[in-house]
Design an enzyme around this catalytic site. Structure first.
Site, PDB file in Angstrom:
ATOM      1  N   GLU A 266      29.565  83.077  -0.478  1.00 24.97           N
ATOM      2  CA  GLU A 266      30.534  83.234  -1.577  1.00 24.97           C
ATOM      3  C   GLU A 266      30.343  81.969  -2.696  1.00 24.97           C
ATOM      4  O   GLU A 266      30.480  80.680  -2.098  1.00 24.97           O
ATOM      5  CB  GLU A 266      32.022  82.806  -1.172  1.00 24.97           C
ATOM      6  CG  GLU A 266      32.340  83.951  -0.317  1.00 24.97           C
ATOM      7  CD  GLU A 266      32.820  85.465  -0.899  1.00 24.97           C
ATOM      8  OE1 GLU A 266      32.835  85.316  -2.212  1.00 24.97           O
ATOM      9  OE2 GLU A 266      33.103  86.404  -0.198  1.00 24.97           O
ATOM     10  N   CYS A 300      36.612  78.321  -7.481  1.00 24.06           N
ATOM     11  CA  CYS A 300      35.526  79.137  -7.944  1.00 24.06           C
ATOM     12  C   CYS A 300      35.843  80.206  -8.822  1.00 24.06           C
ATOM     13  O   CYS A 300      34.825  80.659  -9.691  1.00 24.06           O
ATOM     14  CB  CYS A 300      34.762  79.708  -6.339  1.00 24.06           C
ATOM     15  SG  CYS A 300      36.050  80.666  -5.640  1.00 24.06           S
ATOM     16  N   GLU A 397      28.603  76.553 -14.550  1.00 26.45           N
ATOM     17  CA  GLU A 397      29.874  76.095 -13.878  1.00 26.45           C
ATOM     18  C   GLU A 397      30.190  74.562 -13.847  1.00 26.45           C
ATOM     19  O   GLU A 397      29.339  73.578 -13.266  1.00 26.45           O
ATOM     20  CB  GLU A 397      29.712  76.620 -12.320  1.00 26.45           C
ATOM     21  CG  GLU A 397      31.064  76.410 -11.768  1.00 26.45           C
ATOM     22  CD  GLU A 397      31.080  76.851 -10.283  1.00 26.45           C
ATOM     23  OE1 GLU A 397      30.228  76.431  -9.468  1.00 26.45           O
ATOM     24  OE2 GLU A 397      32.039  77.665  -9.715  1.00 26.45           O
TER      25      GLU A 397
HETATM   26  P1  NAP Z   1      28.263  72.804  -1.795  1.00 23.16           P
HETATM   27  O1  NAP Z   1      27.502  71.281  -1.844  1.00 23.16           O
HETATM   28  O2  NAP Z   1      27.386  73.956  -1.872  1.00 23.16           O
HETATM   29  O3  NAP Z   1      28.890  72.509  -0.305  1.00 23.16           O
HETATM   30  C1  NAP Z   1      29.368  73.556   0.570  1.00 23.16           C
HETATM   31  C2  NAP Z   1      29.302  73.196   1.866  1.00 23.16           C
HETATM   32  O4  NAP Z   1      27.869  73.114   2.175  1.00 23.16           O
HETATM   33  C3  NAP Z   1      29.552  71.880   2.386  1.00 23.16           C
HETATM   34  O5  NAP Z   1      30.370  72.044   3.701  1.00 23.16           O
HETATM   35  C4  NAP Z   1      28.267  71.013   2.416  1.00 23.16           C
HETATM   36  O6  NAP Z   1      28.275  70.020   3.004  1.00 23.16           O
HETATM   37  C5  NAP Z   1      27.435  72.150   2.909  1.00 23.16           C
HETATM   38  N1  NAP Z   1      26.149  72.087   2.710  1.00 23.16           N
HETATM   39  C6  NAP Z   1      25.469  71.211   1.854  1.00 23.16           C
HETATM   40  N2  NAP Z   1      24.273  71.333   2.107  1.00 23.16           N
HETATM   41  C7  NAP Z   1      23.779  72.134   2.855  1.00 23.16           C
HETATM   42  C8  NAP Z   1      22.704  72.568   3.375  1.00 23.16           C
HETATM   43  N3  NAP Z   1      21.494  72.476   2.835  1.00 23.16           N
HETATM   44  N4  NAP Z   1      22.639  73.596   4.416  1.00 23.16           N
HETATM   45  C9  NAP Z   1      23.898  73.976   4.850  1.00 23.16           C
HETATM   46  N5  NAP Z   1      24.980  73.679   4.279  1.00 23.16           N
HETATM   47  C10 NAP Z   1      24.990  72.619   3.181  1.00 23.16           C
HETATM   48  O7  NAP Z   1      29.497  73.095  -2.671  1.00 23.16           O
HETATM   49  P2  NAP Z   1      30.652  71.986  -2.878  1.00 23.16           P
HETATM   50  O8  NAP Z   1      30.147  71.147  -4.011  1.00 23.16           O
HETATM   51  O9  NAP Z   1      31.136  71.460  -1.696  1.00 23.16           O
HETATM   52  O10 NAP Z   1      31.620  72.748  -3.674  1.00 23.16           O
HETATM   53  C11 NAP Z   1      31.855  73.509  -5.005  1.00 23.16           C
HETATM   54  C12 NAP Z   1      31.078  74.645  -5.072  1.00 23.16           C
HETATM   55  O11 NAP Z   1      31.515  75.723  -4.225  1.00 23.16           O
HETATM   56  C13 NAP Z   1      31.208  75.543  -6.571  1.00 23.16           C
HETATM   57  O12 NAP Z   1      30.148  75.676  -6.935  1.00 23.16           O
HETATM   58  C14 NAP Z   1      32.400  76.623  -6.155  1.00 23.16           C
HETATM   59  O13 NAP Z   1      32.091  77.211  -6.999  1.00 23.16           O
HETATM   60  C15 NAP Z   1      31.725  77.167  -4.693  1.00 23.16           C
HETATM   61  N6  NAP Z   1      33.017  77.921  -4.201  1.00 23.16           N
HETATM   62  C16 NAP Z   1      32.847  79.106  -4.148  1.00 23.16           C
HETATM   63  C17 NAP Z   1      33.951  79.862  -3.503  1.00 23.16           C
HETATM   64  C18 NAP Z   1      33.969  81.446  -3.566  1.00 23.16           C
HETATM   65  O14 NAP Z   1      34.555  81.848  -2.824  1.00 23.16           O
HETATM   66  N7  NAP Z   1      33.006  81.879  -4.245  1.00 23.16           N
HETATM   67  C19 NAP Z   1      34.926  79.289  -3.154  1.00 23.16           C
HETATM   68  C20 NAP Z   1      35.238  77.843  -3.276  1.00 23.16           C
HETATM   69  C21 NAP Z   1      34.085  77.164  -3.631  1.00 23.16           C
HETATM   70  P3  NAP Z   1      28.879  68.602   2.209  1.00 23.16           P
HETATM   71  O15 NAP Z   1      30.241  68.524   2.476  1.00 23.16           O
HETATM   72  O16 NAP Z   1      28.174  67.489   3.126  1.00 23.16           O
HETATM   73  O17 NAP Z   1      28.477  68.781   0.713  1.00 23.16           O
END
Ligand code: NAP
Ligand code: MG
Length: 486
Positions: A266, A300, A397
């Protein structure tokens, strides 16, 4: 009474209505929740988690390394083999129902912590995040003993151990979206919340412990990106469920290529509002404001692009500006607040960068003259008028309270424009005509299309994206499938 700056602008202001925090207990330090117990991280490392609205330290949270991840996954595997896989559905349901009720009982505490740790207005966490999280557990508890009816003649079987990774924008709700369907379908779980917003997931761990759920069925481990990567790559994980950025989603998809792990993603979005000249304009303005400004645009499926039919553009934009000038930006714990704190300094910097990009690209920026607190991370609600399809503020985004506005004349034109984005998560259609709504819902490449409303959620309704917004569905009957072998 003292005159505030807001009084000078509006001639009036609401008196502050802060939600109390004295009923909330936050530990100074949180360990990892593995095999039903809170255990210290192997290397003894902890990181600080702060409140983005005050920049104050809230707690220290353990950082799980590869060995800790291994421990958690092995606990989940053993719980799967020894208890959870064998337990009848109706017994599993009792635990899931119990967790749902316990979230409800402690809803106020959860809401306050969610707001303190993530910066979202208390109104949102109190009325949306926490009740919906409890509802997800209730909804999926109901499925636990009915899987044979959900998928008749298909012998649904659990997948095994699920590794689940969630972002910071809906911390408890995303945990519920992940854990509830996994448990109901007979899987065990290792969940990693976002590094910056771990507190409600850790509170959930306390509830899970109190609920008597067998040890190891749910494990919650904290840490940064590397912890997530170690979880994804662990050989005993059978299913990865990820919500977060498209960038990290791609990294995970590559890492899993060729393995037989199931995957659902997602990812990001660039939701489009499409407002036709026959739309109920005031209702549309409210939906647009709700879709991008509430929760600081940290959604999102936020409606971050607005397409308005040319004949009503001036009128709608005037009304929108008017409404924006009444939005209250500030302390998220104040019940009057519409727009709380941006989740982190990095995110605020990213949003501000986009504001400069938008101006450089030639769009006309509008912000109301509201006053924002000096301490903490805040951003005014922002419009970009006269944006065009090629602008980065239209294509990328931003994940902040920033709305790019364009006009259109014909339905064909707006379908093409709305679909011309790398994402395909959400859209909102505003019109009086049912036939037009059906025409658009079938032509828009978006996982969710709302009609004359926006950002409405229900556990019984599936949610998910197209294109770079990911694949797999969460919620509803569809949300069971990623956790089953059929
Ligand atoms: P992110 O950087 O992708 O982080 C998401 C999660 O993944 C966090 O727990 C993060 O840890 C972890 N993570 C980071 N690098 C990783 C890796 N290499 N392997 C596995 N896990 C890893 O996203 P974010 O900045 O936290 O959140 C914002 C984004 O989420 C936006 O783009 C938004 O659109 C998207 N989002 C989508 C939905 C949906 O349902 N489609 C819902 C909510 C949010 P850390 O905390 O250390 O970064
Ligand atoms: Mg991140």
């Amino acid at each position: 009474m003292q005159t505030t700056q807001a009084d000078k602008i509006f001639d009036w202001a609401y008196a502050p209505a802060p939600e109390a925090t004295d009923h909330v207990h936050i530990n100074k330090k949180y360990d990892l929740f593995i095999d039903g117990k809170f255990v210290k991280p192997g290397k003894g490392k902890y990181t600080n988690t702060i409140s983005p609205s005050t920049e104050q330290l809230l707690a220290q949270v353990a950082e799980a390394d590869e060995k800790d991840v291994d421990k958690a996954v092995k606990a989940a595997k053993s719980a799967y083999d020894k208890t959870w896989k064998k337990m009848p559905g109706k017994e599993k349901a009792k635990y899931i129902f119990r967790i749902a009720r316990m979230i409800q009982e402690r809803a106020r505490e959860f809401s306050v912590i969610e707001t303190m740790n993530g910066g979202k207005p208390i109104r949102e966490s109190r009325d949306i995040d926490i009740p919906l999280a409890a509802n997800h557990f209730f909804y999926y508890a109901g499925w636990a003993d009915k899987l044979d009816y959900a998928f008749p003649n298909r012998k649904p079987q659990p997948v095994g151990v699920a590794g689940q990774i969630i972002p910071w924008n809906f911390p408890l709700l995303m945990a519920a979206w992940k854990i509830a369907p996994a448990l109901a379908t007979g899987n065990t779980v290792v969940l990693k919340p976002a590094e910056t917003t771990p507190l409600t997931a850790l509170k959930l761990a306390e509830i899970i412990q109190e609920s008597g759920l067998p040890d190891g069925v749910v494990n919650i481990i904290t840490g940064a990106g590397q912890t997530g990567a170690a979880l994804v790559n662990h050989s005993l994980i059978n299913k990865v469920a990820f919500t977060g950025s498209t960038e990290v989603g791609k990294v995970i998809q590559k890492a899993l290529a060729g393995s037989n792990k199931k995957l659902s993603l997602e990812l990001g979005g660039k939701g489009a509002h499409i407002v036709f000249e026959d739309a109920p304009i005031d209702q549309a303005v409210e939906g647009i404001v709700n879709g991008i400004f509430f929760n600081q645009g940290h959604v999102c499926c936020a409606g971050s692009r607005l397409f308005v039919q040319e004949s009503i553009a001036d009128k709608l934009i005037d009304k929108l500006k008017d409404r924006m000038s009444s939005l209250i930006v500030g302390d998220p714990l104040d019940k009057n607040t519409d727009i709380g704190a941006i989740h982190s300094k990095e995110q605020l910097d990213k949003i501000n960068q986009y504001l400069s990009v938008g101006k450089k690209e030639g769009a006309e920026m509008y912000q109301p003259s509201c006053i924002i607190p000096k301490k903490g991370f805040y951003c005014k609600p922002t419009l970009f008028l006269n944006a065009s399809q090629s602008h980065r503020i239209v294509q990328e985004e931003i994940f902040g309270p920033v709305l790019a506005v364009q006009t259109f004349r014909t339905i064909e034109e707006v379908i093409e424009k709305a679909n011309n984005a790398p994402y395909g998560l959400s859209a909102g259609v505003w019109t009086d005509k049912g036939s037009r709504i059906f025409n658009l819902t079938s032509q828009l490449k978006a996982g969710v299309v709302w009609a004359n409303t926006y950002n409405k959620f229900d556990p019984a309704s599936p949610f998910g994206g197209y294109k770079e917004s990911g694949f797999g569905r969460e919620g509803g009957l569809h949300g069971l499938m990623p956790y089953l072998n059929l």
